[in-house]
Scaffold this active site. Structure first.
Site, PDB file in Angstrom:
ATOM      1  N   ILE A 138       0.860  -1.169   0.000  1.00 26.52           N
ATOM      2  CA  ILE A 138       0.000   0.000   0.000  1.00 26.52           C
ATOM      3  C   ILE A 138       0.904   1.228   0.000  1.00 26.52           C
ATOM      4  O   ILE A 138       2.054   1.175   0.438  1.00 26.52           O
ATOM      5  CB  ILE A 138      -0.987   0.027   1.198  1.00 26.52           C
ATOM      6  CG1 ILE A 138      -0.264  -0.117   2.535  1.00 26.52           C
ATOM      7  CG2 ILE A 138      -2.036  -1.050   1.058  1.00 26.52           C
ATOM      8  CD1 ILE A 138      -1.218  -0.076   3.729  1.00 26.52           C
ATOM      9  N   ASP A 139       0.395   2.321  -0.540  1.00 29.96           N
ATOM     10  CA  ASP A 139       1.195   3.529  -0.707  1.00 29.96           C
ATOM     11  C   ASP A 139       1.726   4.056   0.622  1.00 29.96           C
ATOM     12  O   ASP A 139       1.131   3.828   1.684  1.00 29.96           O
ATOM     13  CB  ASP A 139       0.362   4.642  -1.357  1.00 29.96           C
ATOM     14  CG  ASP A 139      -0.148   4.271  -2.737  1.00 29.96           C
ATOM     15  OD1 ASP A 139       0.435   3.366  -3.347  1.00 29.96           O
ATOM     16  OD2 ASP A 139      -1.131   4.899  -3.177  1.00 29.96           O
TER      17      ASP A 139
END
Length: 307
Positions: A138-139
């Protein structure tokens, strides 16, 4: 050695090949691309291409990338919010600002560094030395649940679940504007943005199928609180898809507003739930985590502004 194949688009005609390579291959700088060209590592139809080559558009280009120089990834005593853990898997509620694995500009302080310390080296090796245990990402500025595997069998099982969509990831977000429908599906391919290769975009040129399902949780004046379920897992998928339908995420300066939100670090996006089949027992596990404080404060402010 990794060999990749690239296809030049019509709009790439006249572009210098070294510039094209630097745009298309994330880990290549223009000088590194020139070095590969001088070494004969870039070919078209079996013929090596030179540093002064310009594209005609439509060529299929093969690039032989050398093995990256591995640097040792060290365990670091970084606090983790562990939601679930056993001998096979660990699920962590990742905070905003933490990078998942070491990368250029982020050599330490990552989730991988923290996991190596917490798990005592008990992580799968499928992802390589720089990404031990990492099944999905995930970012940096997205918070929420991420799963890591402690052994190769668990890693392979979880990767297969990602591929067949039995590993379900649910996110919540605040987007700009008001969505017309209460629920819907965005089925639009995502690939590198043809105008800015550092971004992703909905594109038919080199795009891969991407599907996001969404539902409205609450409507506010000028904003919508939504839940999104990923059917696929492309880079920046929710951010790109919501911007594509005209509703970029609150705080997203890459795909939305030019200025950062004063009350939000990064975009307002949180991985709130994760469901998967346990790789050893086959039991279906459904895990959740609370919204981060910034997200909660934003919802409270929007609620106060309701007529």
């Amino acid at each position: 050695m990794e060999v990749i194949t690239l296809t030049a688009a019509g709009e790439d005609a006249g572009k210098r090949l070294d510039s094209f390579l630097a745009e298309e291959v994330e880990e290549l700088t223009r000088s590194a691309a020139q070095r590969l060209l001088s070494e004969g590592a870039v070919t078209c139809g079996g013929k090596a291409l030179g540093k002064s080559c310009r594209l005609n558009g439509g060529e299929t280009i093969t690039v032989a990338l050398p093995e990256p120089e591995e640097t040792e990834v060290l365990p670091q005593d970084i606090p983790l919010d562990v939601v679930y853990e056993d001998e096979d898997v660990i699920v962590v509620n990742k905070p905003v600002g933490m990078v998942v694995h070491p990368a250029p500009g982020h050599s330490d302080g990552t989730l991988v560094n923290a996991l190596l310390y917490h798990c005592g080296g008990s992580l799968s090796g499928v992802g390589g030395e720089r990404r031990p245990g990492i099944v999905h990402r995930i970012d940096r500025d997205t918070s929420g649940l991420i799963i890591a595997a402690k052994n190769d069998a668990a890693h392979l099982s979880l990767s297969a679940q990602l591929a067949d969509h039995s590993l379900a990831r649910t996110y919540e977000a605040v987007v700009m504007g008001n969505l017309r429908e209460d629920q819907g599906t965005i089925d639009a391919p995502i690939g590198r943005c043809p105008r800015d290769r550092k971004k992703m975009a909905v594109t038919d040129h080199g795009g891969r199928r991407a599907v996001t399902h969404y539902e409205v949780l609450r409507r506010y004046r000028g904003y919508t609180y939504v839940r999104c379920r990923l059917e696929t897992g492309r880079t920046h998928q929710i951010r790109v898809h919501m911007a594509y339908i005209g509703h970029p995420l609150y705080g997203d300066t890459v795909y939305g507003a030019k200025k950062a939100a004063p009350d939000m670090t990064g975009q307002c996006l949180h991985a709130v739930a994760l469901t998967f089949l346990h790789p050893r027992t086959g039991e279906r596990l459904s895990l959740t985590c609370p919204l981060p404080p910034e997200f909660v404060r934003l919802l409270e402010r929007l609620e106060r502004q309701q007529p």
